[in-house]
Design an enzyme around this catalytic site. Structure first.
Site, short mmCIF file in Angstrom:
data_model
loop_
_atom_site.label_atom_id
_atom_site.label_comp_id
_atom_site.label_asym_id
_atom_site.label_seq_id
_atom_site.Cartn_x
_atom_site.Cartn_y
_atom_site.Cartn_z
N HIS A 63 14.89 3.20 32.94
CA HIS A 63 15.14 2.26 31.86
C HIS A 63 16.65 2.24 31.59
CE1 HIS A 63 14.28 6.24 30.24
NE2 HIS A 63 15.07 5.95 29.23
N GLY A 64 17.09 1.24 30.87
CA GLY A 64 18.53 1.07 30.64
C GLY A 64 19.10 2.02 29.62
#
Length: 144
Positions: A63-64
């Site tokens: 995920h970012g």
């Protein structure tokens, strides 16, 4: 609220052979669905350089970074299963779940995925699934 996991975001046989390719594959799937911008895909790779997203039981959840929150259009997740394990910094990964969560929604999403992958019988079923429809049926409860 719409489902965070849709059938079109489930891939039964991913193409990637390396960790970096798998992160990019998941990010591009999220981007192609309109859930994130290309900036978020880059932020997923950036996060992995600082903290591993390997979770155990053949699972990684890229995920970012927190700084990339503005690149999230809507909360979504994708799931990609690989026929052969990918080396994830020394750990075997066969399932990659890419996550993008508006505000703090990613925490609830992570919790639901963790429940599924904490159960070794569930993990075996996911690893044995051969179609995207089978995979979706096994993990679609993240939508509830």
């Amino acid at each position: 609220m719409s489902d965070i996991l849709t059938r079109d975001l489930v891939v039964a046989s991913g193409r990637a052979t390396t960790r970096d390719e798998a992160i990019r594959e998941a990010g591009e799937l999220l981007a192609s669905s309109g859930a994130v911008t290309a900036q978020y895909v880059d932020a997923m790779a950036e996060r992995e350089r600082t903290v591993s997203t390997y979770m155990g039981n053949y699972l990684a959840i890229p995920h970012g970074t927190n700084a990339a929150k503005e690149a999230i259009v809507r909360s979504a997740l994708c799931l990609i299963r690989y026929d052969e394990p990918i080396d994830w910094a020394g750990n075997p990964v066969r399932v990659v779940v890419g996550i993008a969560g508006v505000n703090d929604e990613h925490l609830g999403i992570l919790g639901k995925i963790a429940v599924i992958f904490a159960d070794e019988d569930e993990v075996r079923r996911v690893l044995a699934a051969t179609t995207a429809d089978e995979l979706y049926d096994l993990v679609q409860r993240v939508n509830t």
